[in-house]
Design an enzyme around this catalytic site. Structure first.
Site, PDB file in Angstrom:
ATOM      1  N   CYS B 190       0.806  -1.222   0.000  1.00  0.00           N
ATOM      2  CA  CYS B 190       0.000   0.000   0.000  1.00  0.00           C
ATOM      3  C   CYS B 190       0.843   1.277   0.000  1.00  0.00           C
ATOM      4  O   CYS B 190       0.291   2.377  -0.044  1.00  0.00           O
ATOM      5  CB  CYS B 190      -0.931  -0.002   1.202  1.00  0.00           C
ATOM      6  SG  CYS B 190      -1.514  -1.647   1.606  1.00  0.00           S
ATOM      7  N   HIS B 330      -2.685   8.111   5.903  1.00  0.00           N
ATOM      8  CA  HIS B 330      -2.890   6.823   5.244  1.00  0.00           C
ATOM      9  C   HIS B 330      -4.313   6.351   5.551  1.00  0.00           C
ATOM     10  O   HIS B 330      -4.979   5.810   4.691  1.00  0.00           O
ATOM     11  CB  HIS B 330      -1.832   5.827   5.747  1.00  0.00           C
ATOM     12  CG  HIS B 330      -1.812   4.542   4.985  1.00  0.00           C
ATOM     13  ND1 HIS B 330      -1.688   4.495   3.615  1.00  0.00           N
ATOM     14  CD2 HIS B 330      -1.883   3.245   5.396  1.00  0.00           C
ATOM     15  CE1 HIS B 330      -1.691   3.226   3.210  1.00  0.00           C
ATOM     16  NE2 HIS B 330      -1.814   2.446   4.268  1.00  0.00           N
ATOM     17  N   GLU B 341      -1.301   5.173  13.413  1.00  0.00           N
ATOM     18  CA  GLU B 341      -0.981   6.383  12.661  1.00  0.00           C
ATOM     19  C   GLU B 341      -1.242   7.628  13.515  1.00  0.00           C
ATOM     20  O   GLU B 341      -0.447   8.572  13.521  1.00  0.00           O
ATOM     21  CB  GLU B 341      -1.799   6.447  11.366  1.00  0.00           C
ATOM     22  CG  GLU B 341      -1.435   7.661  10.512  1.00  0.00           C
ATOM     23  CD  GLU B 341      -2.066   7.626   9.123  1.00  0.00           C
ATOM     24  OE1 GLU B 341      -3.028   6.867   8.911  1.00  0.00           O
ATOM     25  OE2 GLU B 341      -1.567   8.373   8.261  1.00  0.00           O
ATOM     26  N   LYS B 362      -9.318   8.080   1.732  1.00  0.00           N
ATOM     27  CA  LYS B 362      -9.773   6.693   1.525  1.00  0.00           C
ATOM     28  C   LYS B 362     -11.232   6.531   1.956  1.00  0.00           C
ATOM     29  O   LYS B 362     -11.891   5.582   1.560  1.00  0.00           O
ATOM     30  CB  LYS B 362      -8.896   5.716   2.306  1.00  0.00           C
ATOM     31  CG  LYS B 362      -7.518   5.512   1.680  1.00  0.00           C
ATOM     32  CD  LYS B 362      -6.769   4.366   2.337  1.00  0.00           C
ATOM     33  CE  LYS B 362      -5.369   4.204   1.778  1.00  0.00           C
ATOM     34  NZ  LYS B 362      -4.436   5.250   2.213  1.00  0.00           N
ATOM     35  N   HIS B 367      -9.406   2.112  -0.908  1.00  0.00           N
ATOM     36  CA  HIS B 367      -7.959   1.914  -0.811  1.00  0.00           C
ATOM     37  C   HIS B 367      -7.445   1.361  -2.141  1.00  0.00           C
ATOM     38  O   HIS B 367      -7.713   0.216  -2.490  1.00  0.00           O
ATOM     39  CB  HIS B 367      -7.658   0.945   0.338  1.00  0.00           C
ATOM     40  CG  HIS B 367      -6.212   0.846   0.689  1.00  0.00           C
ATOM     41  ND1 HIS B 367      -5.203   1.208  -0.170  1.00  0.00           N
ATOM     42  CD2 HIS B 367      -5.606   0.416   1.826  1.00  0.00           C
ATOM     43  CE1 HIS B 367      -4.035   1.009   0.428  1.00  0.00           C
ATOM     44  NE2 HIS B 367      -4.245   0.529   1.632  1.00  0.00           N
ATOM     45  N   PHE B 426       1.613  -2.974   3.959  1.00  0.00           N
ATOM     46  CA  PHE B 426       1.584  -4.274   4.602  1.00  0.00           C
ATOM     47  C   PHE B 426       2.989  -4.872   4.630  1.00  0.00           C
ATOM     48  O   PHE B 426       3.625  -5.011   3.595  1.00  0.00           O
ATOM     49  CB  PHE B 426       0.717  -5.231   3.767  1.00  0.00           C
ATOM     50  CG  PHE B 426      -0.511  -5.702   4.467  1.00  0.00           C
ATOM     51  CD1 PHE B 426      -0.437  -6.193   5.749  1.00  0.00           C
ATOM     52  CD2 PHE B 426      -1.736  -5.677   3.817  1.00  0.00           C
ATOM     53  CE1 PHE B 426      -1.591  -6.645   6.384  1.00  0.00           C
ATOM     54  CE2 PHE B 426      -2.880  -6.116   4.443  1.00  0.00           C
ATOM     55  CZ  PHE B 426      -2.814  -6.605   5.730  1.00  0.00           C
TER      56      PHE B 426
END
Lengths: 443, 438
Positions: B190, B330, B341, B362, B367, B426
């Site tokens: 990602c 993110h 985050e 998002k 995503h 990830f």
């Protein structure tokens, strides 16, 4: 702008010739061929039943105790890269968490990783029970899959097959907290990753970067893909050790295999401060793109590869006559070999008659992303030993090939060695290494 | 290796997008400013029995709308097809000639690079699953390889197999533009296209190219992609209300909503842009990268990786937290990401953390995986251009433990000069890029 010099301080290789750099180098020097009939599965029904397979190993022997459970999440590409990384780090003299957690000598945030990886094929045997449970009258039924088949897939299944997982496993084992990247440009991936890793060190974003690539092509689907693209040979399959013949007049295609090569790139001053054994300096990086009428082959005149080679030499500040060794991509696919030979000849000019060219895939097979990394390891070893081994399966040059391919092993003072690669789709790359002598710096 | 005498400044001179909120930059931006969701039922394949039955798909996309001659691109995988269209839009804005062997835009093709965070194409599932069924001996629970091999050799198509490879989007953009400079693609889950933009910026700053066409392209909306994410329980399963499923920073968030698309920007040295008289959208001033080196499955609970990447990007830009006007988070809508985050932003920004708006687009886009970072970067460029920060929609029940200013539900007009874009992948790759108004 200030930029650091970048040197090689560690090598690791897993290849069809063995589980270490020394085994690979010994095999290359003897002209041994790592290609044989496939053992990983029954290849009956494949147009070519040959491959370059890595000898047997137990992955648990190559990871620290703390990472043993995580080996369940490793596909073969990951395993190969993890083994090669261990050898590279151990040989560099750096002590990471993965080598000895009690005596770590590196700052984890100053270590990076940059690995080339292929498009990993999922294990069909692993998927088969779920797929079979979703079949009705011999056909796959997606609704049954969504209800029942999917539940049979192990929860962490996806994580085995993401290309960035090579770098992630190595990063966790060795506690690498600096920049991490995964380059997915197939057979050019290793040289592109190594080039980028060198830039990361040169610009000061890390002191050390583990870089290279790992991939296996030994999977029915991946091998069939090579056949569909007319890249795999179907000739001489009764004599596996003669099947892959880069630049030879009788070449009819390549043989595919598996492997991993990881090197340690390091800031020269960092390496000096710790008294590291410096194996070579990376002095030139060149990259470009092939723009042919089709994507599956190099353009006929090899222009994209020629630009990469010229840029790498210019970056290194060396002329063609200063190159003492070229390891080409040379796969044994006639049309691509010819385009590559044309590119090398155009970039080297009159010096092409003299500069020794040593293709390795007749012995190592085409190991996807890993191939460029294995070539870099071979180049650095050749430089250290002062030997250019003989090219195997090269008896008569293919028409149009004007390269100086050595048929006999010879002693040679190698000051500059170049490796180059290209891939379907068109990315091209070349790297120039310079021998490093203690005291006088780079000679 | 050669080092340039002076540091090239790097600017953005073009952008293009194909995404669930529309197939042009302005269409996407209008949707975002209106707080619209791009999420709906999965139509690409029959997902009706999957744990998750919805996603954020690109709709009504036709490559011929942005490229006059599509012949080179007919076999493209889904993501690469989006990439060609987005690249064509970006080139048009930047004044770069495409589909010609004699460009007159003043950019040497040997000095034009390509760098994408791009994903694999979808398998030919009928053929792939068919091969497995043909080969599987259920009684003996073993694969009859000869049957599988024979079936595969018969049913697979060469062009489709080649076009699945993740480097093919780069190949198509090279064919489109004639670019002969450094070219590559990366795939750090990602975080891939933020990394691509960051490294592309470094190519120009360090004199290896004058122009780089950079960004991302990906579609993982295919049976095995969704299977994989569903098994990881990473996807929202709010099947009764797809459009509110992506709800970053809510207490009731239950996973991300998968999207697809491509986002491309033209990065260019300031001197090249000025010489050509190109319009400048923003300057790329900082890039930072790090890795968690923690677990395959989880982020480090301290957020140390994201913290390190944010600090590295600010140091690279020569900026401090006081300079950052807006954070494009993110914000995936997973429990783990949004908590960690938030913690990471607090660690880096200290007392100022609550004063810096940090929103997640998002919530609207879904995503886009490999393409997410670049798509979000384009919203950052627009935030600077229009002095508006995009909202986090669906913020109906804020998580009491998460207390930053997430720009809830409506876009906000405010001065925006410096923006930080964050992406975390990830496996623990963290990438941060900082943009500034020039």
């Amino acid at each position: 702008m200030e930029s650091a010099r970048v040197v090689v301080t560690g090598l690791g290789a897993v290849s069809p010739l063995g589980l270490s750099v020394e085994q690979m180098w010994a095999g290359l020097c003897e002209g041994r061929c790592g290609i044989a009939r496939i053992k990983a599965f029954d290849p009956a029904g494949l147009p070519c039943e040959l491959a370059g397979e890595v000898p047997e190993y137990r992955i648990q022997d190559y990871v620290p105790k703390t990472h043993r459970k995580a080996t369940k999440l490793m596909c073969r590409d990951i395993e190969l890269a993890v083994i090669a990384a261990r050898e590279a780090v151990a040989g560099s003299g750096l002590v990471t968490k993965g080598i000895d957690p009690e005596h770590v000598t590196v700052e984890p945030t100053r270590v990076g990783i940059n690995v080339g990886a292929g498009m990993i094929s999922c294990d069909m045997v692993e998927l088969a029970p779920a797929v079979a449970a979703s079949a009705a009258d011999g056909r796959f039924d997606i609704r049954t899959w969504g209800k029942q088949g999917l539940e049979l897939i192990t929860p962490l299944w996806l994580l085995k097959y993401l290309p960035n997982m090579l770098a992630c496993h190595i990063g966790i084992i060795h506690d690498i907290q600096g920049p991490s990247n995964t380059i997915t440009c197939a057979e050019a991936a290793a040289h592109l990753a190594i080039g980028e890793a060198a830039q990361v060190v040169a610009r000061g974003d890390a002191d050390v970067v583990l870089t290279g690539a790992g991939e296996t092509k030994i999977d029915p689907l991946l091998l069939i893909r090579q056949h569909l693209l007319h890249r795999a040979t179907t000739a001489r399959t009764d004599k596996p050790d003669t099947a892959c013949r880069p630049f030879d007049a009788d070449a009819q295609g390549s043989v595919f295999g598996e492997g991993a090569g990881i090197i340690v790139l390091e800031n020269l001053e960092h390496a000096r401060r710790r008294g590291a054994r410096i194996l070579a300096e990376l002095v030139g990086i060149g990259q470009s793109h092939s723009i042919g009428p089709v994507y599956e082959r190099l353009e006929l005149d090899g222009k994209g590869l020629q630009i990469a080679i010229e840029n790498a030499m210019e970056d290194a500040g060396v002329g063609p006559e200063e190159l003492d060794l070229v390891i080409p991509h040379g796969t044994g696919v006639p049309r691509d070999d010819l385009a590559e030979a044309t590119a090398i000849a155009a970039a080297l000019g009159p010096a092409v008659r003299k500069v020794p060219v040593w293709p390795t895939k007749s012995m190592l097979s085409t190991t996807g992303a890993a191939s460029g990394a294995l070539d870099v390891v071979a180049a650095v070893r050749a430089m250290a030993q002062g030997i250019i081994p003989a090219a195997r399966n090269f008896t008569r040059p293919a028409e149009g090939c004007r390269l100086n391919i050595a048929t006999e092993s010879r002693a040679a003072g190698i000051r500059h060695a170049m490796c180059c690669s290209y891939t379907h789709g068109g990315q091209t790359a070349a790297l120039v290494f310079r021998r490093f002598d203690e005291g006088g710096g780079t000679t | 290796m050669k080092t340039p005498k002076t540091r090239e400044r790097v600017v953005i001179t073009g952008m293009g997008i194909v995404c669930p909120l529309g197939n042009s930059v302005e269409a996407m931006w209008q949707a975002i400013l209106a707080g619209r969701s791009g999420v709906g039922r999965t139509t690409i394949f029959d997902a009706s029995t999957f744990p998750t039955t919805f996603d954020a798909e690109v709709k009504g996309y036709n490559l011929a709308d942005s490229v006059s001659d599509c012949r080179r691109h007919t076999a493209c995988n889904r993501g690469a097809g989006f990439a060609v269209g987005a690249a064509a839009q970006a080139c048009r804005q930047a004044g770069i000639d495409i589909q010609t062997t004699e460009p007159r835009d003043g950019i040497q093709r040997a000095r034009m690079g390509i760098y994408l965070g791009a994903g694999e194409g979808s398998l030919d599932y009928d053929a792939f699953f068919g091969c497995i069924i043909a080969g599987w001996n259920a009684q003996e629970q073993r694969m009859a390889w000869d049957r599988l091999n024979a079936s595969a050799a018969k049913h697979l198509n060469a062009a489709h197999e080649l076009e699945q490879e993740p480097n093919m989007a780069v190949a198509h953009i090279a064919a489109l533009t004639g670019a002969r400079g450094p070219a590559r693609s990366c795939l750090t889950a990602c975080a891939a296209s933020t990394q691509a933009v960051g490294e592309a910026m470094m190519m120009i700053r360090w004199g290896r190219a004058d122009v780089v066409i950079a960004g991302g392209a990906h579609s993982m909306i295919h049976p095995l992609g969704i299977t994989g994410f569903n098994r990881l329980t990473a996807l929202s399963t709010r099947n009764d209300s797809p459009q509110t499923a992506s709800r970053p920073f809510c207490v009731s968030r239950d996973g991300f909503v998968i999207g697809e698309g491509a986002a491309i920007v033209v990065l260019e040295s300031l001197s090249s842009a000025q010489r050509r008289g190109a319009g400048i959208l923003a300057e790329v001033v900082g890039y930072g990268a790090s890795s968690d080196a923690f677990r395959i499955t989880d982020m480090h609970e301290s957020g140390r990786g994201p913290v390190q990447a944010m600090r590295a990007a600010m140091a690279d830009a020569g900026l401090t937290t006081r300079d950052i006007d807006y954070i494009n988070a993110h914000g995936t809508s997973t429990q783990e990401n949004d908590s960690i985050e938030t913690l990471a932003i607090k660690t880096v920004f200290g007392e100022r953390a609550k004063q810096v708006p940090a929103s997640s687009v998002k919530s609207m886009l879904g995503h886009l995986i490999g393409a997410a970072g670049a798509a979000e970067l384009i919203t950052c460029i627009l935030a600077i251009r229009d002095n508006i920060v995009p909202p986090t929609i669906n913020l109906v029940d804020p998580d009491p433990k998460l207390d930053l200013d997430y720009v809830p539900n409506t876009a906000r007009r405010m001065p925006v000069n410096v923006v930080m874009n964050e992406s975390f992948g990830f496996g623990g790759q963290n990438n941060v890029v900082i943009l500034r108004r020039l």
